[in-house]
Design an enzyme around this catalytic site. Structure first.
Site, PDB file in Angstrom:
ATOM      1  N   LYS A  81     -25.462  20.462  17.412  1.00  0.00           N
ATOM      2  CA  LYS A  81     -26.170  21.746  17.620  1.00  0.00           C
ATOM      3  C   LYS A  81     -27.609  21.525  18.091  1.00  0.00           C
ATOM      4  CE  LYS A  81     -27.506  22.465  12.839  1.00  0.00           C
ATOM      5  NZ  LYS A  81     -28.074  23.282  11.885  1.00  0.00           N
ATOM      6  N   ASP A  82     -28.140  20.287  17.959  1.00  0.00           N
ATOM      7  CA  ASP A  82     -29.498  19.987  18.440  1.00  0.00           C
ATOM      8  C   ASP A  82     -29.518  19.568  19.913  1.00  0.00           C
ATOM      9  OD1 ASP A  82     -30.331  20.432  15.872  1.00  0.00           O
ATOM     10  OD2 ASP A  82     -30.601  18.303  15.361  1.00  0.00           O
ATOM     11  N   ARG A 129     -31.124  32.714  14.566  1.00  0.00           N
ATOM     12  CA  ARG A 129     -29.706  33.107  14.546  1.00  0.00           C
ATOM     13  C   ARG A 129     -29.284  33.561  13.156  1.00  0.00           C
ATOM     14  NH1 ARG A 129     -25.716  30.592  12.189  1.00  0.00           N
ATOM     15  NH2 ARG A 129     -26.954  28.710  11.880  1.00  0.00           N
ATOM     16  N   ARG A 130     -29.659  32.763  12.148  1.00  0.00           N
ATOM     17  CA  ARG A 130     -29.291  33.145  10.775  1.00  0.00           C
ATOM     18  C   ARG A 130     -30.022  34.424  10.363  1.00  0.00           C
ATOM     19  NH1 ARG A 130     -29.865  26.987   8.966  1.00  0.00           N
ATOM     20  NH2 ARG A 130     -27.698  26.323   9.219  1.00  0.00           N
ATOM     21  N   ARG A 151     -39.420  25.458   7.286  1.00  0.00           N
ATOM     22  CA  ARG A 151     -39.051  24.204   7.950  1.00  0.00           C
ATOM     23  C   ARG A 151     -38.969  23.127   6.885  1.00  0.00           C
ATOM     24  NH1 ARG A 151     -41.317  21.490  12.924  1.00  0.00           N
ATOM     25  NH2 ARG A 151     -39.569  20.224  12.271  1.00  0.00           N
ATOM     26  N   ARG A 157     -36.501  22.320   1.482  1.00  0.00           N
ATOM     27  CA  ARG A 157     -35.972  23.690   1.546  1.00  0.00           C
ATOM     28  C   ARG A 157     -35.401  24.139   0.203  1.00  0.00           C
ATOM     29  NH1 ARG A 157     -33.907  24.856   7.628  1.00  0.00           N
ATOM     30  NH2 ARG A 157     -35.422  23.545   8.675  1.00  0.00           N
ATOM     31  N   CYS A 244     -31.465  26.039  22.285  1.00  0.00           N
ATOM     32  CA  CYS A 244     -30.825  25.846  20.975  1.00  0.00           C
ATOM     33  C   CYS A 244     -31.536  26.576  19.846  1.00  0.00           C
ATOM     34  CB  CYS A 244     -30.635  24.367  20.612  1.00  0.00           C
ATOM     35  SG  CYS A 244     -31.350  23.142  21.650  1.00  0.00           S
TER      36      CYS A 244
END
Length: 319
Positions: A81-82, A129-130, A151, A157, A244
């Site tokens: 996905k990166d 997106r989330r 981040r 996190r 992305c």
């Protein structure tokens, strides 16, 4: 004379090291050659800016690709996905192994599920997106949440939840699996209400296009179904002309008739980060038998989404 060890370029994060370690072990078994991990620091790892400001997740990939092109490493492992959707001259995507769980996962205080979060719960994520989908889902179910941009690595996190700064954070289930922390998940978010990032849960193994022998050896780790699915997802992303870090979710899955996969369904979503506007569509076609078929499936859905106004929801077009 024994062959020298293959050098695998990896980011230094705990997750990247775990992913690369799995691949290194598989390559050792396949080739009989030793594999050594070469840690490379990327700009994305040292910058504290938000990803969208520094060029999206592609910033994690550039330093690894530079090391490959300079011959400092023989191959590299990325989170797919990166990876930017445009191919990189001189490099080949030798293998996309079988995908891990593509879902997003919630790690919340007191073992709460998404539906049990208190009114106005603060939910951390670094992903537009989330944010778009969580806010839209909460709104449609009469829940009030506040998405907070964060981040940092997995420890950082989850630390925001443990120290009470946030009620919950959303992370990729695949990453938590790979570092052995899946038991901290309090809720798996169904792909029916939060579509993952294109390629989420899949790894990309890249090497120099000039090294045909290594590319062929690494190619044995390729999973054709995963490759077809993520190719369709990334084709959708590319056709939307989105980077992305854009608020685009996509998932291709195989629909089986008995034991045999007969069709592939591709779902896509684009939304504003506050969740007030969402374009969500899906298309189904025969299982792609070529790279071109998978690309076509993604482009077809992208054009339908653009016709429904997707472009206006993505903010800056990241070309």
């Amino acid at each position: 004379m024994t062959e020298r060890a293959l050098r695998l370029g990896t980011r230094r994060s705990k997750l990247a090291m775990a992913q690369s370690g799995h691949v290194a072990e598989a390559v050792r078994r396949l080739t009989g050659r030793d594999v050594e991990l070469v840690e490379i620091t990327t700009y994305g790892d040292v910058s504290r800016e938000h990803l969208a400001q520094i060029g999206g997740t592609g910033v994690f990939v550039a330093a690894l690709r530079d090391a490959l092109l300079r011959g400092e490493v023989d191959f590299a492992v990325h989170s797919l996905k990166d990876l930017p959707t445009t191919p990189h001259e001189g490099l080949t995507l030798a293998a996309i192994p079988e995908r891990e769980d593509p879902r997003d996962a919630l790690v919340a205080r007191d073992g709460l599920t998404f539906h049990e979060l208190p009114d106005g719960a603060r939910v951390g994520t670094g992903s537009p997106r989330r944010m778009a989908q969580l806010n839209a889902y909460a709104r449609s179910h009469g829940l009030r949440i506040e998405t907070v941009p964060i981040r940092g690595n997995v420890d950082t996190r989850i630390g925001y939840v443990r120290n009470g700064e946030l009620d919950a954070v959303v992370l990729a289930a695949a990453g938590l699996h790979r570092i052995g922390r899946i038991d901290e998940v309090t809720d798996f978010l169904s792909v029916d209400f939060v579509l993952p990032a294109p390629g989420q849960g899949a790894l990309a193994i890249e090497c120099s296009a000039a090294d045909a022998d290594l590319a062929a050896a690494l190619g044995q780790l390729d999973d054709p179904h995963t490759r077809a699915a993520v190719t369709a997802e990334r084709s959708l992303l590319a056709a939307l002309e989105a980077g992305c870090s854009a608020p685009v979710g996509a998932l291709a899955d195989l629909l089986a008739d008995g034991q045999v996969a007969t069709e592939m369904r591709l779902r896509g979503v684009v939304g504003t980060t506050d969740g007030s506007a969402l374009v969500q569509l899906s298309t189904t076609g025969p299982v792609p038998t070529s790279h071109g078929d998978a690309i076509a499936l993604g482009r077809e859905l992208a054009s339908e989404m653009l016709a429904k106004g997707a472009a206006g929801l993505m903010g800056e077009r990241a070309l």
